[in-house]
Design a protein around this motif. Sequence first.
Motif, PDB file in Angstrom:
ATOM      1  N   VAL A  14    -177.712  86.894  62.993  1.00 18.40           N
ATOM      2  CA  VAL A  14    -177.151  86.408  61.866  1.00 18.40           C
ATOM      3  C   VAL A  14    -175.694  86.967  61.669  1.00 18.40           C
ATOM      4  O   VAL A  14    -174.813  86.433  61.240  1.00 18.40           O
ATOM      5  N   LEU A  18    -172.076  85.673  62.197  1.00 24.47           N
ATOM      6  CA  LEU A  18    -171.281  85.401  61.077  1.00 24.47           C
ATOM      7  C   LEU A  18    -169.885  86.243  61.230  1.00 24.47           C
ATOM      8  O   LEU A  18    -168.774  85.663  61.140  1.00 24.47           O
ATOM      9  N   GLU A  21    -167.652  84.283  63.947  1.00 24.88           N
ATOM     10  CA  GLU A  21    -167.050  82.895  63.190  1.00 24.88           C
ATOM     11  C   GLU A  21    -166.063  83.408  62.353  1.00 24.88           C
ATOM     12  O   GLU A  21    -165.115  82.565  62.286  1.00 24.88           O
ATOM     13  N   ARG A  22    -166.275  84.224  61.422  1.00 24.78           N
ATOM     14  CA  ARG A  22    -165.044  84.881  60.640  1.00 24.78           C
ATOM     15  C   ARG A  22    -163.688  85.093  61.448  1.00 24.78           C
ATOM     16  O   ARG A  22    -162.883  84.985  61.497  1.00 24.78           O
ATOM     17  N   PRO A  27    -165.905  77.156  62.494  1.00 26.54           N
ATOM     18  CA  PRO A  27    -167.111  77.182  62.968  1.00 26.54           C
ATOM     19  C   PRO A  27    -167.480  77.206  64.386  1.00 26.54           C
ATOM     20  O   PRO A  27    -166.543  76.804  65.281  1.00 26.54           O
ATOM     21  N   TRP A  71    -178.872  78.825  62.566  1.00 29.26           N
ATOM     22  CA  TRP A  71    -177.636  79.194  62.203  1.00 29.26           C
ATOM     23  C   TRP A  71    -176.816  78.152  61.286  1.00 29.26           C
ATOM     24  O   TRP A  71    -176.034  78.408  60.443  1.00 29.26           O
ATOM     25  N   GLN A  72    -177.029  76.848  61.624  1.00 25.94           N
ATOM     26  CA  GLN A  72    -176.617  75.886  60.810  1.00 25.94           C
ATOM     27  C   GLN A  72    -176.873  76.004  59.372  1.00 25.94           C
ATOM     28  O   GLN A  72    -176.333  75.840  58.376  1.00 25.94           O
ATOM     29  N   ARG A  75    -175.414  79.750  58.023  1.00 22.44           N
ATOM     30  CA  ARG A  75    -174.129  79.563  57.666  1.00 22.44           C
ATOM     31  C   ARG A  75    -173.825  78.921  56.426  1.00 22.44           C
ATOM     32  O   ARG A  75    -172.852  79.396  55.655  1.00 22.44           O
ATOM     33  N   LEU A  78    -174.637  81.361  53.732  1.00 24.83           N
ATOM     34  CA  LEU A  78    -173.579  82.408  53.576  1.00 24.83           C
ATOM     35  C   LEU A  78    -172.354  81.945  53.189  1.00 24.83           C
ATOM     36  O   LEU A  78    -171.681  82.634  52.322  1.00 24.83           O
ATOM     37  N   ILE A  79    -171.831  80.933  53.476  1.00 22.04           N
ATOM     38  CA  ILE A  79    -170.480  80.317  53.099  1.00 22.04           C
ATOM     39  C   ILE A  79    -170.690  79.911  51.545  1.00 22.04           C
ATOM     40  O   ILE A  79    -169.761  80.455  50.532  1.00 22.04           O
TER      41      ILE A  79
END
Length: 82
Positions: A14, A18, A21-22, A27, A71-72, A75, A78-79
């Motif tokens: 995870v 993350l 993706e950042r 995404p 992950w969906q 995320r 987390l967002i």
Amino acid sequence: MGDRLIITHIPSLVATLLNKERAKGAPLTRKEVESIRDEAPAQVLTPEQRAAIDERREYDDIVPERAWEDWQVARLELIADE
């Protein structure tokens, strides 16, 4: 010796997703998530070893076999925390 061994990503999958993706600034696609999962460093651990890592992390990592689906969910959480 009947313990089931568990594939454990170190660093956590995870966290790796993350960070990727950042860095991408958008995404990740399913193909990207699965590719990152397949290439990320991992170790095979006993359930006891895995539990100790989860305790130190203070969170459970996503399940590699369900990387896209997990992950969906992760995320979005987390967002929302950012």
